[in-house]
Design an enzyme around this catalytic site. Sequence first.
Site, PDB file in Angstrom:
ATOM      1  N   ASN A  96       1.009  -1.132   0.000  1.00 30.01           N
ATOM      2  CA  ASN A  96       0.179   0.086   0.160  1.00 30.01           C
ATOM      3  C   ASN A  96       1.013   1.406   0.090  1.00 30.01           C
ATOM      4  O   ASN A  96       1.472   1.492   1.043  1.00 30.01           O
ATOM      5  CB  ASN A  96      -0.759  -0.063   1.286  1.00 30.01           C
ATOM      6  N   THR A 128      -0.598  -1.447  -4.762  1.00 30.98           N
ATOM      7  CA  THR A 128      -1.967  -1.302  -4.925  1.00 30.98           C
ATOM      8  C   THR A 128      -2.388   0.060  -5.466  1.00 30.98           C
ATOM      9  O   THR A 128      -1.653   0.892  -5.367  1.00 30.98           O
ATOM     10  CB  THR A 128      -2.811  -1.569  -3.382  1.00 30.98           C
ATOM     11  N   GLU A 129      -3.655   0.004  -6.325  1.00 33.47           N
ATOM     12  CA  GLU A 129      -3.849   1.400  -6.905  1.00 33.47           C
ATOM     13  C   GLU A 129      -5.196   2.031  -6.311  1.00 33.47           C
ATOM     14  O   GLU A 129      -5.443   2.834  -6.533  1.00 33.47           O
ATOM     15  CB  GLU A 129      -4.185   0.938  -8.412  1.00 33.47           C
ATOM     16  N   ALA A 131      -8.078   1.257  -2.484  1.00 31.59           N
ATOM     17  CA  ALA A 131      -8.441   0.640  -1.507  1.00 31.59           C
ATOM     18  C   ALA A 131      -9.214  -0.747  -1.887  1.00 31.59           C
ATOM     19  O   ALA A 131     -10.082  -0.766  -3.003  1.00 31.59           O
ATOM     20  CB  ALA A 131      -9.495   1.408  -0.615  1.00 31.59           C
ATOM     21  N   ASN A 132      -8.901  -1.900  -1.502  1.00 27.04           N
ATOM     22  CA  ASN A 132      -9.466  -3.251  -1.575  1.00 27.04           C
ATOM     23  C   ASN A 132      -9.097  -3.769  -3.132  1.00 27.04           C
ATOM     24  O   ASN A 132      -9.572  -4.897  -3.371  1.00 27.04           O
ATOM     25  CB  ASN A 132     -11.081  -3.040  -1.706  1.00 27.04           C
ATOM     26  N   ASP A 156      -2.332  -1.658   9.775  1.00 22.19           N
ATOM     27  CA  ASP A 156      -3.197  -2.953   9.945  1.00 22.19           C
ATOM     28  C   ASP A 156      -4.452  -2.979   9.051  1.00 22.19           C
ATOM     29  O   ASP A 156      -5.110  -4.179   8.869  1.00 22.19           O
ATOM     30  CB  ASP A 156      -4.116  -2.436  11.424  1.00 22.19           C
ATOM     31  N   ARG A 263      -6.689  11.955   7.066  1.00 17.32           N
ATOM     32  CA  ARG A 263      -5.556  11.069   6.642  1.00 17.32           C
ATOM     33  C   ARG A 263      -4.357  11.911   6.080  1.00 17.32           C
ATOM     34  O   ARG A 263      -3.210  11.048   6.278  1.00 17.32           O
ATOM     35  CB  ARG A 263      -6.121  10.302   5.616  1.00 17.32           C
ATOM     36  N   ARG A 269      -2.653  11.739  12.964  1.00 20.40           N
ATOM     37  CA  ARG A 269      -4.085  12.096  13.151  1.00 20.40           C
ATOM     38  C   ARG A 269      -4.699  11.286  14.215  1.00 20.40           C
ATOM     39  O   ARG A 269      -5.766  11.931  14.931  1.00 20.40           O
ATOM     40  CB  ARG A 269      -4.718  11.543  11.832  1.00 20.40           C
ATOM     41  N   ASP A 467     -10.567  -3.049  13.525  1.00 18.65           N
ATOM     42  CA  ASP A 467      -8.987  -2.898  12.982  1.00 18.65           C
ATOM     43  C   ASP A 467      -8.608  -1.673  12.140  1.00 18.65           C
ATOM     44  O   ASP A 467      -7.998  -1.962  11.174  1.00 18.65           O
ATOM     45  CB  ASP A 467      -8.726  -4.265  12.106  1.00 18.65           C
TER      46      ASP A 467
HETATM   47  C1  LIG Z   1      -3.612  10.495  27.023  1.00 22.11           C
HETATM   48  C2  LIG Z   1      -2.695   9.445  26.389  1.00 22.11           C
HETATM   49  C3  LIG Z   1      -3.828   8.477  25.611  1.00 22.11           C
HETATM   50  C4  LIG Z   1      -3.244   7.363  25.110  1.00 22.11           C
HETATM   51  C5  LIG Z   1      -3.996   6.126  24.812  1.00 22.11           C
HETATM   52  C6  LIG Z   1      -3.075   5.168  23.991  1.00 22.11           C
HETATM   53  C7  LIG Z   1      -3.861   3.898  23.685  1.00 22.11           C
HETATM   54  C8  LIG Z   1      -3.537   3.087  22.663  1.00 22.11           C
HETATM   55  C9  LIG Z   1      -4.109   2.096  22.317  1.00 22.11           C
HETATM   56  C10 LIG Z   1      -3.885   1.418  21.021  1.00 22.11           C
HETATM   57  C11 LIG Z   1      -4.761   0.271  20.676  1.00 22.11           C
HETATM   58  C12 LIG Z   1      -4.443   0.286  19.025  1.00 22.11           C
HETATM   59  C13 LIG Z   1      -5.358  -0.864  18.678  1.00 22.11           C
HETATM   60  C14 LIG Z   1      -5.170  -1.030  17.174  1.00 22.11           C
HETATM   61  C15 LIG Z   1      -5.898  -0.449  16.108  1.00 22.11           C
HETATM   62  C16 LIG Z   1      -5.614  -0.363  14.648  1.00 22.11           C
HETATM   63  O1  LIG Z   1      -5.888  -1.533  14.172  1.00 22.11           O
HETATM   64  C17 LIG Z   1      -6.071   0.772  14.149  1.00 22.11           C
HETATM   65  C18 LIG Z   1      -5.695   0.845  12.740  1.00 22.11           C
HETATM   66  O2  LIG Z   1      -4.276   0.892  12.487  1.00 22.11           O
HETATM   67  P1  LIG Z   1      -3.719   1.339  11.165  1.00 22.11           P
HETATM   68  O3  LIG Z   1      -4.337   0.679  10.028  1.00 22.11           O
HETATM   69  O4  LIG Z   1      -2.342   1.089  11.215  1.00 22.11           O
HETATM   70  O5  LIG Z   1      -3.994   2.742  10.908  1.00 22.11           O
HETATM   71  N1  LIG Z   1      -5.683   1.974  14.901  1.00 22.11           N
HETATM   72  C19 LIG Z   1      -6.375   2.691  15.518  1.00 22.11           C
HETATM   73  O6  LIG Z   1      -7.673   2.588  15.578  1.00 22.11           O
HETATM   74  C20 LIG Z   1      -5.561   4.081  16.461  1.00 22.11           C
HETATM   75  C21 LIG Z   1      -6.060   4.141  17.692  1.00 22.11           C
HETATM   76  C22 LIG Z   1      -5.385   5.111  18.095  1.00 22.11           C
HETATM   77  C23 LIG Z   1      -5.980   5.896  19.526  1.00 22.11           C
HETATM   78  C24 LIG Z   1      -5.288   6.905  20.039  1.00 22.11           C
HETATM   79  N1  LIG Z   2      -3.646   2.149  -3.279  1.00 21.54           N
HETATM   80  C1  LIG Z   2      -4.384   2.542  -2.257  1.00 21.54           C
HETATM   81  N2  LIG Z   2      -4.818   3.790  -2.476  1.00 21.54           N
HETATM   82  C2  LIG Z   2      -5.861   4.231  -1.511  1.00 21.54           C
HETATM   83  N3  LIG Z   2      -6.137   3.517  -0.250  1.00 21.54           N
HETATM   84  C3  LIG Z   2      -5.574   2.164  -0.131  1.00 21.54           C
HETATM   85  C4  LIG Z   2      -4.719   1.784  -1.399  1.00 21.54           C
HETATM   86  N4  LIG Z   2      -4.222   0.492  -0.778  1.00 21.54           N
HETATM   87  C5  LIG Z   2      -4.763   0.230   0.171  1.00 21.54           C
HETATM   88  N5  LIG Z   2      -5.619   1.069   0.681  1.00 21.54           N
HETATM   89  C6  LIG Z   2      -6.376   1.304   2.006  1.00 21.54           C
HETATM   90  O1  LIG Z   2      -5.625   2.133   2.818  1.00 21.54           O
HETATM   91  C7  LIG Z   2      -6.203   1.916   4.092  1.00 21.54           C
HETATM   92  C8  LIG Z   2      -5.173   2.256   5.195  1.00 21.54           C
HETATM   93  O2  LIG Z   2      -4.317   1.266   4.958  1.00 21.54           O
HETATM   94  P1  LIG Z   2      -3.020   0.970   6.080  1.00 21.54           P
HETATM   95  O3  LIG Z   2      -2.096   0.130   5.439  1.00 21.54           O
HETATM   96  O4  LIG Z   2      -3.813   0.473   7.173  1.00 21.54           O
HETATM   97  O5  LIG Z   2      -2.601   2.456   6.435  1.00 21.54           O
HETATM   98  P2  LIG Z   2      -2.700   3.152   7.869  1.00 21.54           P
HETATM   99  O6  LIG Z   2      -1.899   2.283   8.986  1.00 21.54           O
HETATM  100  O7  LIG Z   2      -1.641   4.484   7.712  1.00 21.54           O
HETATM  101  O8  LIG Z   2      -3.998   3.429   8.085  1.00 21.54           O
HETATM  102  C9  LIG Z   2      -6.911   0.715   4.209  1.00 21.54           C
HETATM  103  O9  LIG Z   2      -8.374   0.757   4.416  1.00 21.54           O
HETATM  104  C10 LIG Z   2      -6.586  -0.007   2.692  1.00 21.54           C
HETATM  105  O10 LIG Z   2      -7.751  -0.842   2.271  1.00 21.54           O
END
Ligand SMILES: CCCCCCCCCCCCC/C=C/[C@@H](O)[C@H](COP(=O)(O)O)NC(=O)CCCCC
Ligand SMILES: Nc1ncnc2c1ncn2[C@@H]1O[C@H](COP(=O)(O)OP(=O)(O)O)[C@@H](O)[C@H]1O
Length: 515
Positions: A96, A128-129, A131-132, A156, A263, A269, A467
Amino acid sequence: MLADHHFLLVSEIVGARETEEEDQTNKDGGRKHNVLLYPYAFTVSYTERTKHHCWRCKDIIFHCLDEAQCQQWVQTINNQLSLLSIRPKRLLVYINPYSGKQRGKWIYEQRVAPLFSRASISTDVIVTESANHARDHLKTEVDLKQCDGVVCVGGDGMFSEVVHGLVSRTQSDSRVDQNQPNQDLVPCALRIGIIPAGSTDCICYSTTGTNDPVTSALHIIMGDSQPMDVCSVHHNNTFLRYSVSLLGYGFYGDVLTDSERKRWMGPSRYDFSGLKTFLTHQYYEGTVAFLPAKDNLGNPRDKIKCRTGCHICEQGANNGQLLSGDHVYKMAEENSDEETSGDGVWRVIRGKFLAINAACMSCACPRSPRGLSPYAHLADGTTDLILVRKASRLDFLRHLIRHTNKDDQFDMSFVEVHRVRRFSFAPKHSNVISEVDLSETSGKKICNQVCTAHPNNDTGHSNWNCDGEILPHADIQVSVHCQLIRLFARGVERGTTFDTYTWSVIEGSNLSWQA
Ligand SMILES: CCCCCCCCCCCCC/C=C/[C@@H](O)[C@H](COP(=O)(O)O)NC(=O)CCCCC
Ligand SMILES: Nc1ncnc2c1ncn2[C@@H]1O[C@H](COP(=O)(O)OP(=O)(O)O)[C@@H](O)[C@H]1O
Ligand SMILES: [Ca+2]
């Protein structure tokens, strides 16, 4: 004397090759006399553990008298490695390019691809080009027999795409209907590797102990295998999504919903939206019903960490997937500390919640090194259901801060945590908690009364964070599918110093040499 010897486990060798001339003169620690005495050389690359669960690829140069001897060594070592059938030889890689700080492509090309090439792994790489793209490609187009594993480079969300593609493909190939919440699903044959390049990288961190791309690449090369539970999420007998890490309603759902609009900020973010959501301090009313796990699977506060070769996960696999059967509903009053033990008995809890989180694994990540549920298990067939009831801002802040240090985030009066095999949630506005569950029981009437006790009013719903993807429905039914997938990982290792692993050297199957 042992101190004068070094042992190298064959299973930890990445590959062997004839040494390039410049490598001999530059990287041989200045021991140029070897080059003069033994002008032919070969290089063996191997994994070495460093700090904080990180692995590195190291090279050793061996000098020979003649080229034939050199070639023979290289061939013999590589032949030995090719006999290790657990190691993948052909991989399908999805990158990605927009994950995290948009460095996925660079990370793969610069840090990972050279290691795969040293290990003689061939790859098909797809950037990938949209999402999905990866999910749909796996679902419909790929000939899965042509590869030994699938690797995703990203966060994730990208891993989740690959899981959806592989799990759905496996079920459709086996004619299994994913829409049935009680359905036993068919485990996926292919293993999945994660090269972390995302914003949270929780799944990689929780399964290897770090979010380091080189470490992940080496786990893939070694052919590690870590089974993992997958939650299926349904809404009224319709399949919505799978989840392997966090399913969060309330706080984490709101953080995600807000962060999706930002994003462009990259991983930060989540910090921005986290602070904003915390200040909003929104709570949600609803009813949670859950089926507790068997007692032999421990509990979320027993301080038993899931580690490589975890015996709790072994128990979970032995217990099997007892998802169906007669479920007796037992009502628990709000704020009641009544405990229900034994399997087959559902508990129902109604209340006002700041957060409802289900952690199928610890959800450890750099933001929270112990995770949302530090003693959750990767492959025991359960998820830890964390209910954070309405509390003051200050108390909630104390709870959140405990995710970042060693204090117990569950040791607070407004927090309870249960190890469960299934659960469902119905927001206050919903009339039905789970038609499937309720129709099976004599507790139906009572439960419906609880769910509809408060007529619809202006209380809003949150979204589920699945997730890192937003779910469109608030009322959901969740079932854990024990060890549905496998990763190229081995779980978090206990001790990682040299001393703790040399004892496992097996005479005769390893390369040894004298310093
Ligand atoms: C004042 C201090 C507050 C600190 C709170 C920290 C708690 C962190 C717990 C994080 C749990 C993360 C569980 C994972 C979630 C990911 O699947 C999800 C998507 O990840 P990605 O695709 O890599 O972007 N991430 C989140 O939902 C982010 C949660 C962050 C919350 C602060
Ligand atoms: N080429 C693409 N363009 C836009 N979105 C994409 C692409 N490839 C994957 N994605 C989507 O991007 C989202 C975030 O991807 P992820 O790898 O988890 O990054 P991040 O950890 O920054 O959130 C996912 O929902 C995935 O389906
Ligand atoms: Ca689990």
